[in-house]
Motif scaffolding. Structure first.
Motif, PDB file in Angstrom:
ATOM      1  N   VAL A   9      22.449  23.043  33.424  1.00  0.00           N
ATOM      2  CA  VAL A   9      23.760  22.376  33.411  1.00  0.00           C
ATOM      3  C   VAL A   9      24.695  23.204  34.286  1.00  0.00           C
ATOM      4  N   GLY A  10      25.145  22.622  35.402  1.00  0.00           N
ATOM      5  CA  GLY A  10      26.091  23.328  36.268  1.00  0.00           C
ATOM      6  C   GLY A  10      25.531  23.604  37.650  1.00  0.00           C
ATOM      7  N   GLY A  11      26.146  22.988  38.669  1.00  0.00           N
ATOM      8  CA  GLY A  11      25.667  23.147  40.041  1.00  0.00           C
ATOM      9  C   GLY A  11      26.523  24.086  40.860  1.00  0.00           C
ATOM     10  N   PRO A  13      26.666  28.272  42.325  1.00  0.00           N
ATOM     11  CA  PRO A  13      25.597  29.060  42.949  1.00  0.00           C
ATOM     12  C   PRO A  13      24.570  29.602  41.942  1.00  0.00           C
ATOM     13  N   THR A  44      31.329  35.317  49.429  1.00  0.00           N
ATOM     14  CA  THR A  44      30.637  36.194  48.483  1.00  0.00           C
ATOM     15  C   THR A  44      29.917  37.281  49.252  1.00  0.00           C
ATOM     16  N   ALA A 158      24.692  26.987  33.034  1.00  0.00           N
ATOM     17  CA  ALA A 158      25.294  27.567  34.246  1.00  0.00           C
ATOM     18  C   ALA A 158      26.579  26.802  34.546  1.00  0.00           C
ATOM     19  N   ASP A 159      27.258  26.367  33.464  1.00  0.00           N
ATOM     20  CA  ASP A 159      28.437  25.517  33.639  1.00  0.00           C
ATOM     21  C   ASP A 159      29.739  26.312  33.606  1.00  0.00           C
ATOM     22  N   ALA A 182      44.111  36.774  41.920  1.00  0.00           N
ATOM     23  CA  ALA A 182      43.496  37.109  43.215  1.00  0.00           C
ATOM     24  C   ALA A 182      43.868  36.025  44.215  1.00  0.00           C
ATOM     25  N   THR A 184      43.151  34.500  47.737  1.00  0.00           N
ATOM     26  CA  THR A 184      42.043  34.583  48.694  1.00  0.00           C
ATOM     27  C   THR A 184      42.343  33.745  49.929  1.00  0.00           C
ATOM     28  N   TRP A 263      43.508  32.797  42.164  1.00  0.00           N
ATOM     29  CA  TRP A 263      42.564  32.768  41.041  1.00  0.00           C
ATOM     30  C   TRP A 263      43.073  33.701  39.940  1.00  0.00           C
ATOM     31  N   GLY A 282      25.092  33.260  34.897  1.00  0.00           N
ATOM     32  CA  GLY A 282      26.331  33.378  35.675  1.00  0.00           C
ATOM     33  C   GLY A 282      27.560  33.459  34.780  1.00  0.00           C
ATOM     34  N   PRO A 290      37.221  40.575  40.563  1.00  0.00           N
ATOM     35  CA  PRO A 290      36.425  40.775  41.775  1.00  0.00           C
ATOM     36  C   PRO A 290      36.612  42.174  42.356  1.00  0.00           C
ATOM     37  N   ALA A 293      32.204  43.561  44.402  1.00  0.00           N
ATOM     38  CA  ALA A 293      31.239  42.476  44.651  1.00  0.00           C
ATOM     39  C   ALA A 293      30.121  42.441  43.612  1.00  0.00           C
ATOM     40  N   GLN A 294      30.487  42.272  42.354  1.00  0.00           N
ATOM     41  CA  GLN A 294      29.459  42.317  41.309  1.00  0.00           C
ATOM     42  C   GLN A 294      29.146  40.958  40.684  1.00  0.00           C
ATOM     43  N   LEU A 296      28.727  37.407  41.251  1.00  0.00           N
ATOM     44  CA  LEU A 296      27.612  36.497  41.512  1.00  0.00           C
ATOM     45  C   LEU A 296      26.302  37.271  41.662  1.00  0.00           C
TER      46      LEU A 296
HETATM   47  C1  FAD Z   1      38.432  35.974  44.158  1.00  0.00           C
HETATM   48  C2  FAD Z   1      36.994  36.138  43.791  1.00  0.00           C
HETATM   49  C3  FAD Z   1      36.113  36.763  44.674  1.00  0.00           C
HETATM   50  C4  FAD Z   1      34.778  36.959  44.327  1.00  0.00           C
HETATM   51  N1  FAD Z   1      33.954  37.636  45.189  1.00  0.00           N
HETATM   52  C5  FAD Z   1      32.677  37.888  44.833  1.00  0.00           C
HETATM   53  C6  FAD Z   1      31.781  38.637  45.687  1.00  0.00           C
HETATM   54  O1  FAD Z   1      32.159  39.049  46.793  1.00  0.00           O
HETATM   55  N2  FAD Z   1      30.521  38.887  45.255  1.00  0.00           N
HETATM   56  C7  FAD Z   1      30.073  38.443  44.041  1.00  0.00           C
HETATM   57  O2  FAD Z   1      28.906  38.693  43.690  1.00  0.00           O
HETATM   58  N3  FAD Z   1      30.877  37.711  43.230  1.00  0.00           N
HETATM   59  C8  FAD Z   1      32.156  37.427  43.582  1.00  0.00           C
HETATM   60  N4  FAD Z   1      32.964  36.703  42.755  1.00  0.00           N
HETATM   61  C9  FAD Z   1      32.401  36.118  41.525  1.00  0.00           C
HETATM   62  C10 FAD Z   1      31.695  34.801  41.855  1.00  0.00           C
HETATM   63  O3  FAD Z   1      32.565  33.970  42.582  1.00  0.00           O
HETATM   64  C11 FAD Z   1      31.277  34.104  40.556  1.00  0.00           C
HETATM   65  O4  FAD Z   1      30.427  34.993  39.842  1.00  0.00           O
HETATM   66  C12 FAD Z   1      30.473  32.831  40.854  1.00  0.00           C
HETATM   67  O5  FAD Z   1      31.207  31.913  41.585  1.00  0.00           O
HETATM   68  C13 FAD Z   1      30.078  32.190  39.533  1.00  0.00           C
HETATM   69  O6  FAD Z   1      29.134  31.185  39.809  1.00  0.00           O
HETATM   70  P1  FAD Z   1      28.612  30.255  38.636  1.00  0.00           P
HETATM   71  O7  FAD Z   1      27.600  29.357  39.262  1.00  0.00           O
HETATM   72  O8  FAD Z   1      28.231  31.087  37.461  1.00  0.00           O
HETATM   73  O9  FAD Z   1      29.912  29.442  38.143  1.00  0.00           O
HETATM   74  P2  FAD Z   1      30.763  28.331  38.896  1.00  0.00           P
HETATM   75  O10 FAD Z   1      30.824  28.609  40.356  1.00  0.00           O
HETATM   76  O11 FAD Z   1      32.041  28.227  38.122  1.00  0.00           O
HETATM   77  O12 FAD Z   1      29.909  27.013  38.722  1.00  0.00           O
HETATM   78  C14 FAD Z   1      29.879  26.294  37.518  1.00  0.00           C
HETATM   79  C15 FAD Z   1      29.472  24.872  37.863  1.00  0.00           C
HETATM   80  O13 FAD Z   1      29.275  24.146  36.657  1.00  0.00           O
HETATM   81  C16 FAD Z   1      29.782  22.849  36.827  1.00  0.00           C
HETATM   82  N5  FAD Z   1      30.072  22.302  35.489  1.00  0.00           N
HETATM   83  C17 FAD Z   1      31.049  22.669  34.629  1.00  0.00           C
HETATM   84  N6  FAD Z   1      30.989  21.925  33.510  1.00  0.00           N
HETATM   85  C18 FAD Z   1      29.938  21.071  33.675  1.00  0.00           C
HETATM   86  C19 FAD Z   1      29.369  20.052  32.872  1.00  0.00           C
HETATM   87  N7  FAD Z   1      29.881  19.741  31.685  1.00  0.00           N
HETATM   88  N8  FAD Z   1      28.302  19.362  33.364  1.00  0.00           N
HETATM   89  C20 FAD Z   1      27.758  19.668  34.564  1.00  0.00           C
HETATM   90  N9  FAD Z   1      28.280  20.636  35.365  1.00  0.00           N
HETATM   91  C21 FAD Z   1      29.341  21.319  34.921  1.00  0.00           C
HETATM   92  C22 FAD Z   1      31.015  23.022  37.707  1.00  0.00           C
HETATM   93  O14 FAD Z   1      31.332  21.820  38.375  1.00  0.00           O
HETATM   94  C23 FAD Z   1      30.529  24.117  38.663  1.00  0.00           C
HETATM   95  O15 FAD Z   1      29.905  23.539  39.798  1.00  0.00           O
HETATM   96  C24 FAD Z   1      34.306  36.503  43.072  1.00  0.00           C
HETATM   97  C25 FAD Z   1      35.175  35.844  42.186  1.00  0.00           C
HETATM   98  C26 FAD Z   1      36.511  35.680  42.529  1.00  0.00           C
HETATM   99  C27 FAD Z   1      37.450  34.999  41.544  1.00  0.00           C
END
Ligand code: FAD
Length: 401
Positions: A9-11, A13, A44, A158-159, A182, A184, A263, A282, A290, A293-294, A296
């Motif tokens: 669940v969640g698209g 990264p 990222t 992964a939502d 933050a 950006t 953010w 995730g 942030p 860079a930890q 993602l």
């Molecule tokens: C300013 C900033 C800079 C960053 N820089 C870095 C970096 O340089 N290096 C690094 O490693 N990390 C970095 N991070 C952290 C990184 O961005 C996050 O860890 C990463 O985006 C999280 O990914 P995710 O897939 O877990 O969550 P998300 O990207 O939030 O994805 C969650 C997905 O779930 C979907 N979703 C939600 N609810 C539902 C539902 N009910 N049904 C289906 N889908 C759903 C959403 O649409 C979304 O697509 C940074 C963060 C910030 C704020």
């Protein structure tokens, strides 16, 4: 009802990485992608282990020409306080590496994930939102927004930070907001970055410039809400001058590219990382500021370990969503997540603190890193390929059932 082995669940990264990891091993996987993100102008910095995993999954080849290498990472104390830390530079040559990692726009990375997903016969991507999740001893059921139910043996939550799937699994979390935002954006500059990333530590948080291809960099500027409002409201020319001042002109003059975002920062840590057929991947399991860079990079390790456990169970003919698997996942992720979350929290709080002894301790820590080579190399190695958690995908080994 449609049945599959793994439902993600969640698209974002982390979700795409987890789905591709199980599907590439031949496990039937359905990814419920959720709404497409809009306005994510972030980049990222992917550390070497993450890049290795993306290479193994066939994603990296689809986007590597859009990424810039990170060869030197500099930490500069810009707090203007009485006790200041010395500048520390981490150089990948010290570890005999070509680069610590690569920086890439999230939009380019996501496009590569989607392309790779479309070419995998074991992965079915559903452009829908999950509205209800339930699990029992045998099965997990996810209902989509059009009312369609889907059954799976294990669920990857992964939502994101507001994860509905985490809640359905009854997993509590500890959360607290930080008084920081933050800002950006991406920018072009008149001097080359020479593959150096620079993190200025200011009294409101880090101000970090990370290389992009050409004479361009991405910026993460962590400030309080009032400053964020000011920066967001400035016209491009005024903002360029203000940011150049904050960057001490190390990259010359700035030209701001289209698109800015703010953010709000917070910390969220799940009390368990797996329960009731659900594994948290995730930001559903951990969110922090942030710094270094930890975020993602940790999320990609979640994806790789979850896939490894599930593929292992499938190949033994075991239940991939059993309590044994969710407990093993919880055990394997706990130390890595706790270490990163704590380190980032301590560093962030030490910047915000008005207390002199705290500044002294941070300065002493950075002085030790600067002057003591073995410690510096250990910290660099731990950042690039953590010994606590190096899943097979990050060693370049493909999974298969
Ligand atoms: C300013 C900033 C800079 C960053 N820089 C870095 C970096 O340089 N290096 C690094 O490693 N990390 C970095 N991070 C952290 C990184 O961005 C996050 O860890 C990463 O985006 C999280 O990914 P995710 O897939 O877990 O969550 P998300 O990207 O939030 O994805 C969650 C997905 O779930 C979907 N979703 C939600 N609810 C539902 C539902 N009910 N049904 C289906 N889908 C759903 C959403 O649409 C979304 O697509 C940074 C963060 C910030 C704020």
């Amino acid at each position: 009802m449609d049945r599959t082995d793994v439902i993600v669940v969640g698209g974002g990264p982390a979700g795409y990485a987890a789905a591709l990891a199980t599907a590439a091993a031949g496990v039937a996987t359905t990814l419920i992608a959720g709404p497409m993100p809009t306005g994510d102008n972030r980049t990222t910095a992917l550390l070497a282990g993450s890049v290795k995993a993306l290479e193994t999954l066939g994603v990296w080849d689809r986007c590597k020409d859009k990424a810039a290498p990170l060869r030197v990472m500099r930490l500069v104390d810009d707090t203007h306080r009485l006790l200041r830390a010395p500048e520390v530079a981490f150089d990948c040559n010290e570890l005999g590496l070509d680069a610590f990692g690569w920086n890439i726009a999230n939009s380019d990375l996501m496009a590569a994930f989607r392309l790779q997903a479309s070419s995998n016969q074991h992965l079915h991507v559903v452009e829908a939102t999950a509205t209800h999740v339930s699990t029992d001893d045998n099965i997990a059921i996810v209902t989509l927004n059009d009312g369609t139910p889907l059954a799976g043996r294990v669920l990857f939550a992964a939502d994101g930070r507001k994860s509905m799937t985490r809640e359905a699994a009854g997993i509590a979390m500890r959360a607290h907001p930080y008084p920081q935002v933050a800002v950006t954006l991406n920018l072009a500059h008149t001097r080359p970055h020479n593959d150096n990333s620079t993190e200025f530590h200011t009294p409101t948080g880090p101000f970090t410039l990370v290389p992009l291809p050409g004479d361009r960099s991405s910026l993460v500027c962590v400030v309080d809400q009032a400053q964020a409002d000011l920066l967001m409201a400035m016209d491009d020319a005024t903002l360029a001058l203000e940011l150049e001042r904050r960057a001490q002109s190390i990259l010359g003059r700035f030209t701001i590219e289209k698109g800015r975002a703010a953010w709000p920062l917070s910390s969220i840590t799940a009390e368990r990382f797996g329960a009731r057929r659900v594994l948290l991947i995730g930001e559903a399991g951990h969110v922090f500021p942030p710094i270094g860079a930890q975020g993602l990079n940790l999320g990609l390790r979640d994806a790789a370990i979850a896939a490894e456990l599930v593929v292992g169970a499938q190949s033994r003919g075991d239940d991939p969503g059993s309590d044994d698997i969710t407990a093993a996942y919880d055990r394997q992720r706990r130390a890595d997540v706790t270490l990163r979350t704590t380190a980032v929290d301590v560093l962030n709080r030490s910047l915000l603190s008005a207390w002199l002894p705290v500044h002294g301790l941070r300065g002493a820590g950075l002085y030790a890193l600067k002057t003591f080579g073995p410690l510096r190399r250990m910290v660099m190695r731990e950042g690039v390929a953590p010994r606590l958690s190096e899943p097979r995908l990050m060693r370049g080994e493909a999974l298969s059932v």
